[in-house]
Design a protein around this motif. Structure first.
Motif, short mmCIF file in Angstrom:
data_model
loop_
_atom_site.label_atom_id
_atom_site.label_comp_id
_atom_site.label_asym_id
_atom_site.label_seq_id
_atom_site.Cartn_x
_atom_site.Cartn_y
_atom_site.Cartn_z
N ALA A 128 0.15 2.15 -4.11
CA ALA A 128 -0.42 1.19 -3.75
C ALA A 128 0.43 0.24 -3.27
O ALA A 128 0.66 -0.41 -2.20
N LEU A 129 1.63 0.13 -4.14
CA LEU A 129 2.69 -0.71 -3.86
C LEU A 129 3.38 -0.15 -2.59
O LEU A 129 3.77 -1.00 -1.81
N HIS A 137 1.25 -1.14 0.65
CA HIS A 137 1.11 -2.20 1.14
C HIS A 137 2.29 -3.23 1.13
O HIS A 137 2.19 -4.11 2.11
N LEU A 197 2.86 -6.77 3.87
CA LEU A 197 1.48 -7.44 4.24
C LEU A 197 1.74 -8.78 4.64
O LEU A 197 1.34 -9.16 5.51
#
Lengths: 74, 336
Positions: free
Chosen positions: B38-39, B42, B256
């Protein structure tokens, strides 16, 4: 944004079934709550609702319902 | 509103240096496998460069870079008039890093030297400062060296899950010249939102260590709320069309933030450069380093670019600059 839409966003950002998203949940206790997921949630609310939540705003909230009310009030 | 222009100032060359040693977020022990994926998805950050030797500081990287820049531009040291260093990770507060480099590399006494304490917006602030200084010197073809960058990992608590996966070490050394051409070479818009000073800060621990702490939500809010507006005011001031820009280069905060700024500012995403995946957030070196990763593609066509640095302070600085250097080196790995 109505509460049902808010529940869908919470469900998608924090990997919870929609039926399990309740206003009385203490969001910091959610398993998927992390600084990254919180940031993704803030970004999504900003994109979809044009509302920018700050860390000070969140610090005043305890339950999911508090966040929802805050978004609506902004 | 700090809007200004530069006249006849051109970047002639850029050297980018990174430590050879790197870390991979895909194997970061602080995070679960799901969190790692996820890191990376994103933030856009997979690899980070980490200076492995505590006895080596940012000055050592600057010294190597200045030497390489002079050689590649074929500039004699005697022709340099200004040496400015932008950093927040000097190993000692006194003397300034620029004075240390001046002494280490045996520059002549006529060189103006000082440091600027700035991070994410530091390259644009440094370029603005150097441009104004060069224009004010009573000398044709005056030359400056601008050193930007940090060993940010020296400020990182290895157990901090928010900060460690983001920051990376790098420096950029930029050669800048007053060409004495009387055409406009850059437009600048520099701003400060000091109310956001605590969003990125260092904290002194009981152990005596000073660690960088980050409030990701506030950094996102300040960046996404203010950077697009800063850019729009700059474009209006320049009276140029945004379509005239060949590339957009932001401070490499994270994917992001940069994607959100791109969207809010209405910029063409195919023109936005990124070095996040390979190099992470490289503080004040991030803009020149990112250009270095894309220079081969830009080389044939680039004449005007828009750059924007934002972060620690909370500080925002954007510029539209005429850009046709002799070279921008790809990031070069350094081992001491």
């Amino acid at each position: 944004m109505n509460f049902d839409r808010f529940k869908v966003i919470i469900s998608e950002e924090f990997n919870l079934p929609v039926k399990d998203v309740k206003g009385e949940i203490e969001f910091r206790n959610m398993e998927a709550w992390s600084s990254l997921h919180a940031l993704l949630f803030i970004a999504r609310i900003n994109e979809e609702e044009g509302v920018m939540l700050t860390s000070s705003d969140l610090a005043l909230c305890t339950y999911l319902e508090d966040i929802y009310k805050l978004i609506v009030s902004k | 509103m700090a809007l200004s222009k530069s006249i006849g100032i051109q970047i002639k060359g850029i050297i980018n240096l990174v430590p050879k040693n790197s870390e991979d977020n895909q194997s970061l022990e602080l995070l679960s496998e799901e969190e790692r994926s996820a890191l990376i998805k994103h933030t856009g950050i997979r690899y980070r460069r980490v200076n492995p030797n505590d006895s080596i500081g940012v000055k050592n990287y600057f010294n190597v870079g200045v030497d390489k820049l002079l050689n590649r531009l074929k500039w004699e040291k005697e022709t340099i008039d200004i040496l400015i260093c932008v950093t927040q990770t000097a190993k000692v507060a006194i003397p300034s890093i620029s004075c240390q480099i001046h002494g280490d590399l045996d520059f002549e006494s006529h060189v103006l030297c000082y440091d600027i304490n700035s991070g994410c917006s530091g390259f644009v602030y440094g370029l603005h400062t150097v441009s104004q200084l060069l224009a004010g010197l009573d000398k044709p073809k005056a030359r400056a060296i601008l050193c930007c960058g940090d060993i940010s990992t020296s400020l990182i608590d290895s157990s901090d899950r928010s900060v460690r996966p983001i920051f990376s070490d790098a420096v950029s050394i930029v050669g800048i010249e007053n060409t004495n051409d009387d055409s406009i070479s850059g437009y600048f818009h520099l701003e400060t939102m000091g109310k956001g000073q605590s969003a990125i800060r260092t904290e002194l621990e009981e152990s005596g260590n000073s660690f960088m702490r980050l409030n990701g939500i506030d950094v996102f809010n300040y960046s996404v709320s203010h950077v697009p507006t800063n850019i729009q005011k700059l474009v209006d001031f320049s009276k140029k069309s945004i379509d005239e820009m060949d590339a957009f280069v932001f401070h490499q905060a994270n994917k992001l933030i940069n994607d959100s700024i791109t969207k809010k500012a209405g910029l063409e995403s195919s023109k936005v450069l990124s070095s996040l995946y390979e190099y992470g957030n490289t503080a004040s070196a991030s803009i020149p380093l990112t250009i270095g990763t894309a220079w081969k593609d830009l080389n044939e066509k680039s004449r005007w670019i828009l750059i924007s640095g934002f972060g620690v302070g909370f500080s925002i600085a954007s510029a539209m600059i005429s850009f046709a250097p002799e070279f921008v080196a790809s990031p070069e790995e350094i081992e001491f």
